[in-house]
Design an enzyme around this catalytic site. Structure first.
Site, PDB file in Angstrom:
ATOM      1  N   HIS A 162       0.806  -1.225   0.000  1.00  0.00           N
ATOM      2  CA  HIS A 162       0.000   0.000   0.000  1.00  0.00           C
ATOM      3  C   HIS A 162       0.837   1.271   0.000  1.00  0.00           C
ATOM      4  CE1 HIS A 162      -3.806   1.787  -0.099  1.00  0.00           C
ATOM      5  NE2 HIS A 162      -4.411   1.122   0.853  1.00  0.00           N
TER       6      HIS A 162
ATOM      7  N   ASP B  74      -2.556   1.677  -4.572  1.00  0.00           N
ATOM      8  CA  ASP B  74      -3.809   1.880  -3.852  1.00  0.00           C
ATOM      9  C   ASP B  74      -4.909   1.036  -4.502  1.00  0.00           C
ATOM     10  OD1 ASP B  74      -4.477   3.276  -6.183  1.00  0.00           O
ATOM     11  OD2 ASP B  74      -3.998   5.216  -5.299  1.00  0.00           O
TER      12      ASP B  74
END
Length: 390
Positions: free
Chosen positions: A361, A365
Protein backbone atom coordinates in the site's frame (compact mmCIF):
# COMPACT_ATOMS: atom_id res chain seq x y z
CA UNK A 1 38.61 -3.79 40.98
CA UNK A 2 38.04 -5.41 37.60
CA UNK A 3 37.18 -4.21 34.10
CA UNK A 4 34.11 -5.84 32.56
CA UNK A 5 32.84 -5.57 28.99
CA UNK A 6 29.18 -5.17 28.04
CA UNK A 7 28.19 -6.45 24.59
CA UNK A 8 25.27 -5.64 22.30
CA UNK A 9 22.61 -8.22 23.28
CA UNK A 10 20.44 -10.16 20.85
CA UNK A 11 17.38 -8.14 19.83
CA UNK A 12 15.24 -10.88 18.29
CA UNK A 13 15.34 -13.74 15.84
CA UNK A 14 17.02 -13.01 12.49
CA UNK A 15 18.45 -9.70 13.79
CA UNK A 16 22.19 -9.78 13.08
CA UNK A 17 23.10 -6.14 13.67
CA UNK A 18 21.82 -2.95 15.29
CA UNK A 19 22.95 0.55 16.17
CA UNK A 20 23.20 2.53 19.41
CA UNK A 21 20.89 5.49 18.88
CA UNK A 22 21.33 7.10 22.30
CA UNK A 23 23.79 6.65 25.16
CA UNK A 24 22.08 7.05 28.56
CA UNK A 25 25.37 7.10 30.50
CA UNK A 26 28.82 8.69 30.08
CA UNK A 27 32.35 7.77 31.22
CA UNK A 28 32.71 8.36 34.95
CA UNK A 29 29.03 7.73 35.75
CA UNK A 30 28.22 5.42 38.65
CA UNK A 31 25.57 2.93 37.57
CA UNK A 32 23.60 0.10 39.16
CA UNK A 33 23.17 -3.39 37.81
CA UNK A 34 20.27 -3.60 35.29
CA UNK A 35 20.22 0.20 34.90
CA UNK A 36 19.54 1.18 31.26
CA UNK A 37 22.77 2.34 29.64
CA UNK A 38 21.74 2.86 26.00
CA UNK A 39 18.97 2.68 23.43
CA UNK A 40 19.53 0.36 20.47
CA UNK A 41 17.60 0.11 17.21
CA UNK A 42 17.48 -2.69 14.66
CA UNK A 43 15.18 -3.28 11.68
CA UNK A 44 12.81 -5.08 14.03
CA UNK A 45 12.82 -3.30 17.41
CA UNK A 46 13.98 -0.36 19.52
CA UNK A 47 14.90 -1.25 23.09
CA UNK A 48 16.84 -0.16 26.17
CA UNK A 49 20.01 -2.08 27.00
CA UNK A 50 20.54 -2.71 30.73
CA UNK A 51 23.93 -3.03 32.39
CA UNK A 52 25.11 -6.46 33.45
CA UNK A 53 27.12 -4.97 36.32
CA UNK A 54 27.22 -2.21 38.93
CA UNK A 55 30.24 0.07 38.83
CA UNK A 56 31.84 3.03 37.06
CA UNK A 57 31.55 3.55 33.31
CA UNK A 58 35.02 3.50 31.80
CA UNK A 59 34.68 3.76 28.01
CA UNK A 60 31.98 3.87 25.33
CA UNK A 61 33.29 1.65 22.55
CA UNK A 62 30.92 2.44 19.66
CA UNK A 63 29.65 5.59 18.01
CA UNK A 64 25.99 6.56 17.85
CA UNK A 65 24.07 5.44 14.72
CA UNK A 66 26.76 3.04 13.50
CA UNK A 67 25.60 -0.48 12.66
CA UNK A 68 27.44 -3.14 14.65
CA UNK A 69 27.02 -6.94 14.89
CA UNK A 70 25.11 -8.56 17.73
CA UNK A 71 27.43 -9.47 20.67
CA UNK A 72 29.94 -6.74 19.68
CA UNK A 73 31.50 -5.04 22.77
CA UNK A 74 29.88 -1.64 23.33
CA UNK A 75 31.11 -0.45 26.74
CA UNK A 76 33.60 -1.19 29.52
CA UNK A 77 32.81 -0.79 33.21
CA UNK A 78 34.97 -0.91 36.34
CA UNK A 79 33.46 -3.15 38.99
CA UNK A 80 34.42 -3.79 42.59
CA UNK A 81 33.42 -7.47 42.68
CA UNK A 82 36.27 -9.92 43.23
CA UNK A 83 36.53 -13.32 41.55
CA UNK A 84 35.71 -15.04 44.85
CA UNK A 85 32.60 -12.92 45.28
CA UNK A 86 31.53 -13.79 41.74
CA UNK A 87 31.81 -17.48 42.58
CA UNK A 88 29.80 -17.03 45.75
CA UNK A 89 27.09 -15.14 43.85
CA UNK A 90 26.83 -17.90 41.23
CA UNK A 91 26.39 -20.46 44.01
CA UNK A 92 24.00 -18.57 46.26
CA UNK A 93 21.91 -16.71 43.66
CA UNK A 94 21.53 -18.97 40.59
CA UNK A 95 18.18 -17.39 39.64
CA UNK A 96 19.77 -13.94 39.51
CA UNK A 97 22.67 -15.31 37.44
CA UNK A 98 20.19 -16.85 34.94
CA UNK A 99 18.35 -13.51 34.74
CA UNK A 100 21.58 -11.71 33.96
CA UNK A 101 22.43 -14.24 31.26
CA UNK A 102 19.03 -13.70 29.68
CA UNK A 103 19.53 -9.93 29.89
CA UNK A 104 22.56 -10.30 27.63
CA UNK A 105 20.14 -11.59 25.03
CA UNK A 106 17.88 -8.55 25.50
CA UNK A 107 14.79 -10.49 26.60
CA UNK A 108 13.92 -8.95 29.98
CA UNK A 109 13.38 -5.38 31.15
CA UNK A 110 15.01 -4.10 34.38
CA UNK A 111 11.58 -3.94 36.06
CA UNK A 112 10.91 -7.59 35.27
CA UNK A 113 14.35 -8.64 36.51
CA UNK A 114 13.98 -6.76 39.79
CA UNK A 115 10.49 -8.10 40.50
CA UNK A 116 11.49 -11.69 39.66
CA UNK A 117 14.40 -11.51 42.10
CA UNK A 118 12.22 -10.10 44.86
CA UNK A 119 9.80 -13.00 44.41
CA UNK A 120 12.57 -15.61 43.83
CA UNK A 121 11.11 -16.55 40.43
CA UNK A 122 13.18 -18.28 37.79
CA UNK A 123 12.35 -16.41 34.58
CA UNK A 124 13.06 -19.52 32.51
CA UNK A 125 9.82 -20.96 33.92
CA UNK A 126 7.64 -17.96 33.03
CA UNK A 127 5.61 -17.81 29.81
CA UNK A 128 5.65 -14.32 28.30
CA UNK A 129 2.46 -12.73 26.99
CA UNK A 130 4.08 -9.56 25.61
CA UNK A 131 5.05 -8.82 22.04
CA UNK A 132 7.18 -11.58 20.49
CA UNK A 133 6.75 -13.59 23.70
CA UNK A 134 8.46 -11.08 25.99
CA UNK A 135 7.85 -11.45 29.73
CA UNK A 136 6.02 -8.50 31.24
CA UNK A 137 5.63 -7.26 34.83
CA UNK A 138 2.08 -8.61 34.78
CA UNK A 139 3.39 -12.08 33.88
CA UNK A 140 5.57 -12.03 37.01
CA UNK A 141 2.71 -10.85 39.23
CA UNK A 142 0.42 -13.61 37.90
CA UNK A 143 3.02 -16.38 37.95
CA UNK A 144 2.29 -19.56 39.92
CA UNK A 145 5.02 -22.24 40.17
CA UNK A 146 2.43 -25.03 39.96
CA UNK A 147 1.12 -23.52 36.70
CA UNK A 148 4.62 -23.73 35.18
CA UNK A 149 4.84 -27.37 36.19
CA UNK A 150 1.48 -28.10 34.57
CA UNK A 151 2.48 -26.32 31.34
CA UNK A 152 5.77 -28.20 31.19
CA UNK A 153 4.00 -31.50 31.75
CA UNK A 154 1.57 -30.69 28.94
CA UNK A 155 4.43 -29.87 26.57
CA UNK A 156 6.27 -33.04 27.51
CA UNK A 157 3.22 -35.22 27.01
CA UNK A 158 2.03 -33.75 23.70
CA UNK A 159 5.25 -32.89 21.87
CA UNK A 160 6.04 -35.73 19.49
CA UNK A 161 9.24 -34.39 17.98
CA UNK A 162 11.37 -31.25 18.05
CA UNK A 163 13.55 -30.61 15.00
CA UNK A 164 16.00 -27.88 14.08
CA UNK A 165 14.95 -25.72 11.14
CA UNK A 166 17.13 -26.03 8.05
CA UNK A 167 18.61 -23.21 6.00
CA UNK A 168 15.78 -23.09 3.46
CA UNK A 169 13.07 -22.83 6.13
CA UNK A 170 15.06 -20.15 7.98
CA UNK A 171 15.40 -18.14 4.77
CA UNK A 172 11.66 -18.42 4.09
CA UNK A 173 10.87 -17.37 7.66
CA UNK A 174 13.19 -14.37 7.47
CA UNK A 175 11.72 -13.17 4.18
CA UNK A 176 8.12 -13.59 5.37
CA UNK A 177 8.75 -11.77 8.66
CA UNK A 178 10.49 -8.97 6.77
CA UNK A 179 7.54 -8.68 4.38
CA UNK A 180 4.90 -8.57 7.13
CA UNK A 181 6.89 -6.13 9.28
CA UNK A 182 7.90 -3.71 6.54
CA UNK A 183 5.14 -3.85 3.92
CA UNK A 184 1.65 -2.49 4.69
CA UNK A 185 -0.45 -5.15 2.96
CA UNK A 186 -3.79 -4.37 1.33
CA UNK A 187 -5.99 -7.01 -0.29
CA UNK A 188 -8.57 -7.21 -3.08
CA UNK A 189 -10.49 -10.03 -4.75
CA UNK A 190 -12.47 -10.24 -7.98
CA UNK A 191 -14.39 -13.05 -9.69
CA UNK A 192 -13.63 -14.02 -13.28
CA UNK A 193 -15.65 -16.10 -15.74
CA UNK A 194 -13.21 -18.56 -17.34
CA UNK A 195 -15.76 -20.78 -19.08
CA UNK A 196 -14.19 -20.30 -22.54
CA UNK A 197 -10.71 -20.85 -21.15
CA UNK A 198 -11.79 -24.15 -19.58
CA UNK A 199 -13.27 -25.27 -22.91
CA UNK A 200 -10.09 -24.30 -24.77
CA UNK A 201 -7.73 -26.09 -22.41
CA UNK A 202 -9.86 -29.23 -22.21
CA UNK A 203 -10.15 -29.40 -25.98
CA UNK A 204 -6.39 -29.28 -26.56
CA UNK A 205 -4.76 -30.81 -23.45
CA UNK A 206 -4.46 -34.31 -24.96
CA UNK A 207 -2.90 -33.14 -28.22
CA UNK A 208 -0.62 -30.74 -26.33
CA UNK A 209 0.68 -33.56 -24.14
CA UNK A 210 1.38 -35.73 -27.22
CA UNK A 211 3.13 -32.94 -29.15
CA UNK A 212 5.02 -31.16 -26.36
CA UNK A 213 5.59 -33.98 -23.88
CA UNK A 214 4.23 -31.99 -20.94
CA UNK A 215 0.78 -31.40 -19.48
CA UNK A 216 -1.16 -28.24 -20.25
CA UNK A 217 -2.50 -26.86 -16.98
CA UNK A 218 -4.43 -23.65 -16.40
CA UNK A 219 -1.44 -22.02 -14.67
CA UNK A 220 0.35 -20.83 -17.87
CA UNK A 221 -2.83 -19.10 -19.07
CA UNK A 222 -3.04 -17.12 -15.84
CA UNK A 223 0.64 -16.17 -15.95
CA UNK A 224 0.19 -14.99 -19.55
CA UNK A 225 -2.86 -12.92 -18.58
CA UNK A 226 -0.91 -11.29 -15.74
CA UNK A 227 2.11 -10.57 -17.96
CA UNK A 228 -0.12 -8.88 -20.54
CA UNK A 229 -1.81 -6.77 -17.85
CA UNK A 230 1.53 -5.68 -16.38
CA UNK A 231 2.47 -4.04 -19.68
CA UNK A 232 -0.49 -1.67 -19.17
CA UNK A 233 0.10 -1.27 -15.42
CA UNK A 234 3.85 -0.80 -14.82
CA UNK A 235 3.20 0.42 -11.25
CA UNK A 236 2.41 -3.17 -10.32
CA UNK A 237 5.87 -4.22 -11.52
CA UNK A 238 7.79 -2.40 -8.81
CA UNK A 239 9.47 -2.54 -5.41
CA UNK A 240 10.04 -0.20 -2.45
CA UNK A 241 13.53 -0.29 -0.92
CA UNK A 242 15.12 2.37 1.33
CA UNK A 243 12.32 4.87 0.60
CA UNK A 244 12.88 4.58 -3.14
CA UNK A 245 10.47 3.03 -5.64
CA UNK A 246 11.96 1.06 -8.53
CA UNK A 247 9.79 0.40 -11.59
CA UNK A 248 11.08 -2.58 -13.55
CA UNK A 249 11.04 -2.67 -17.34
CA UNK A 250 11.41 -6.46 -17.54
CA UNK A 251 8.42 -8.57 -16.55
CA UNK A 252 9.89 -11.42 -14.51
CA UNK A 253 7.19 -13.47 -12.83
CA UNK A 254 7.96 -15.51 -9.73
CA UNK A 255 5.99 -18.74 -9.48
CA UNK A 256 5.39 -20.77 -6.35
CA UNK A 257 6.56 -24.40 -6.39
CA UNK A 258 5.98 -26.42 -3.23
CA UNK A 259 7.66 -29.58 -1.97
CA UNK A 260 6.64 -31.56 1.10
CA UNK A 261 8.76 -29.33 3.34
CA UNK A 262 9.49 -26.09 1.51
CA UNK A 263 8.18 -23.44 -0.87
CA UNK A 264 10.40 -22.13 -3.68
CA UNK A 265 9.77 -19.18 -5.99
CA UNK A 266 11.74 -19.60 -9.22
CA UNK A 267 11.41 -16.88 -11.85
CA UNK A 268 10.08 -16.91 -15.43
CA UNK A 269 12.06 -14.11 -17.08
CA UNK A 270 10.49 -11.84 -19.70
CA UNK A 271 7.19 -13.71 -19.37
CA UNK A 272 5.44 -11.14 -21.58
CA UNK A 273 7.54 -12.31 -24.54
CA UNK A 274 6.46 -15.95 -24.20
CA UNK A 275 3.38 -17.73 -25.53
CA UNK A 276 1.22 -19.91 -23.27
CA UNK A 277 3.19 -22.86 -24.65
CA UNK A 278 6.50 -21.18 -23.80
CA UNK A 279 5.32 -20.37 -20.28
CA UNK A 280 4.11 -23.95 -19.80
CA UNK A 281 7.57 -25.23 -20.72
CA UNK A 282 9.23 -22.80 -18.30
CA UNK A 283 6.88 -23.79 -15.46
CA UNK A 284 7.66 -27.45 -16.14
CA UNK A 285 11.41 -26.85 -16.32
CA UNK A 286 11.56 -24.86 -13.08
CA UNK A 287 9.24 -27.22 -11.20
CA UNK A 288 11.45 -30.16 -12.26
CA UNK A 289 14.53 -28.32 -11.02
CA UNK A 290 12.88 -27.78 -7.63
CA UNK A 291 11.87 -31.41 -7.23
CA UNK A 292 15.25 -32.69 -8.47
CA UNK A 293 17.00 -30.39 -6.01
CA UNK A 294 18.90 -28.73 -8.86
CA UNK A 295 17.36 -25.23 -8.64
CA UNK A 296 20.04 -22.53 -8.45
CA UNK A 297 19.98 -19.29 -6.48
CA UNK A 298 20.14 -17.39 -9.78
CA UNK A 299 16.88 -19.00 -10.91
CA UNK A 300 15.12 -17.50 -7.88
CA UNK A 301 16.45 -13.96 -8.31
CA UNK A 302 15.07 -10.99 -10.21
CA UNK A 303 11.34 -11.63 -9.84
CA UNK A 304 9.16 -8.52 -10.07
CA UNK A 305 5.75 -9.97 -9.11
CA UNK A 306 4.52 -13.37 -7.88
CA UNK A 307 1.67 -15.48 -9.28
CA UNK A 308 0.71 -18.32 -6.92
CA UNK A 309 -1.50 -21.22 -8.06
CA UNK A 310 -3.25 -21.82 -4.72
CA UNK A 311 -6.24 -23.26 -6.57
CA UNK A 312 -4.30 -26.47 -7.23
CA UNK A 313 -4.95 -27.34 -3.58
CA UNK A 314 -8.66 -26.57 -3.80
CA UNK A 315 -8.41 -23.13 -2.18
CA UNK A 316 -11.20 -20.69 -3.07
CA UNK A 317 -9.95 -17.60 -1.22
CA UNK A 318 -6.58 -16.71 0.30
CA UNK A 319 -4.49 -13.71 1.28
CA UNK A 320 -0.90 -14.03 0.14
CA UNK A 321 2.13 -12.52 1.88
CA UNK A 322 4.07 -10.42 -0.63
CA UNK A 323 7.39 -11.87 -1.77
CA UNK A 324 9.67 -9.12 -0.43
CA UNK A 325 10.63 -6.68 -1.91
CA UNK A 326 8.04 -7.04 -4.69
CA UNK A 327 4.90 -4.88 -4.70
CA UNK A 328 2.24 -7.56 -5.23
CA UNK A 329 1.31 -11.24 -5.20
CA UNK A 330 -1.68 -12.70 -7.06
CA UNK A 331 -3.32 -15.86 -5.73
CA UNK A 332 -5.10 -17.92 -8.42
CA UNK A 333 -7.87 -19.89 -6.73
CA UNK A 334 -9.70 -23.05 -7.84
CA UNK A 335 -12.22 -23.07 -10.70
CA UNK A 336 -15.76 -23.89 -9.62
CA UNK A 337 -19.06 -24.34 -11.45
CA UNK A 338 -21.67 -21.73 -10.55
CA UNK A 339 -25.03 -20.54 -11.73
CA UNK A 340 -24.79 -16.91 -12.81
CA UNK A 341 -27.23 -14.49 -14.48
CA UNK A 342 -26.98 -13.83 -18.22
CA UNK A 343 -27.30 -10.45 -19.94
CA UNK A 344 -30.68 -11.57 -21.29
CA UNK A 345 -32.03 -12.03 -17.77
CA UNK A 346 -31.72 -15.82 -17.64
CA UNK A 347 -29.32 -18.13 -15.81
CA UNK A 348 -26.41 -20.28 -16.95
CA UNK A 349 -23.70 -22.56 -15.58
CA UNK A 350 -20.27 -20.96 -15.70
CA UNK A 351 -16.71 -21.72 -14.60
CA UNK A 352 -15.82 -19.05 -12.04
CA UNK A 353 -12.50 -18.32 -10.39
CA UNK A 354 -11.44 -15.89 -7.65
CA UNK A 355 -8.37 -13.73 -8.21
CA UNK A 356 -6.95 -12.59 -4.85
CA UNK A 357 -4.39 -9.77 -4.94
CA UNK A 358 -2.16 -8.53 -2.09
CA UNK A 359 -0.43 -5.19 -2.71
CA UNK A 360 2.15 -2.95 -1.06
CA UNK A 361 0.00 0.00 0.00
CA UNK A 362 3.02 2.32 0.01
CA UNK A 363 3.22 2.01 -3.78
CA UNK A 364 -0.28 0.97 -4.83
CA UNK A 365 -3.81 1.88 -3.85
CA UNK A 366 -7.22 0.34 -4.48
CA UNK A 367 -7.72 2.12 -7.79
CA UNK A 368 -4.49 0.79 -9.29
CA UNK A 369 -5.18 -2.71 -7.96
CA UNK A 370 -8.74 -2.69 -9.27
CA UNK A 371 -7.74 -1.58 -12.75
CA UNK A 372 -5.00 -4.20 -12.90
CA UNK A 373 -7.36 -7.01 -11.85
CA UNK A 374 -9.96 -5.83 -14.35
CA UNK A 375 -7.41 -6.22 -17.15
CA UNK A 376 -6.29 -9.64 -15.92
CA UNK A 377 -9.93 -10.67 -15.87
CA UNK A 378 -10.51 -9.32 -19.38
CA UNK A 379 -7.38 -11.08 -20.68
CA UNK A 380 -8.71 -14.39 -19.37
CA UNK A 381 -11.93 -13.86 -21.30
CA UNK A 382 -9.95 -13.60 -24.54
CA UNK A 383 -8.58 -17.16 -24.47
CA UNK A 384 -10.87 -19.00 -26.90
CA UNK A 385 -8.83 -20.41 -29.82
CA UNK A 386 -5.88 -22.73 -30.39
CA UNK A 387 -3.84 -19.78 -31.62
CA UNK A 388 -3.95 -18.38 -28.08
CA UNK A 389 -1.89 -21.35 -26.89
CA UNK A 390 0.89 -21.25 -29.49
Amino acid sequence: MAIKTIVLPGLGESVTEASITNWLVQPGDQIERYQPIAEATSDKVTTEIPSDYAGTVKELLVEVDRDIPIHEPIMTIEVAMSQDEETVEETVRPAEKAAADQTKRGRYSPAVLKLSQERHINLAEVTGTGRHGRITRKDILNFRPEQAAEEQAAVTSTAAEVVQTDGVRKAIAKRMVQSVNEIPHAWMMVEADVTELVKLRNAHKTAFKEQEGISLSFYPFFIKAVAQALKKHPKMNASWVDNEITFFKDINISIAVATDDHLFVPVIRNADELSVKGIAKEVNRLARAVRNNSLTAEQMQGGTITVNNTGSFGSVMSQGIINYPQAAILQIESINKRVIPTEEGGLKFADIINLCLSIDHRILDGLAAGRFLADVKNNLLQFNSEADIY
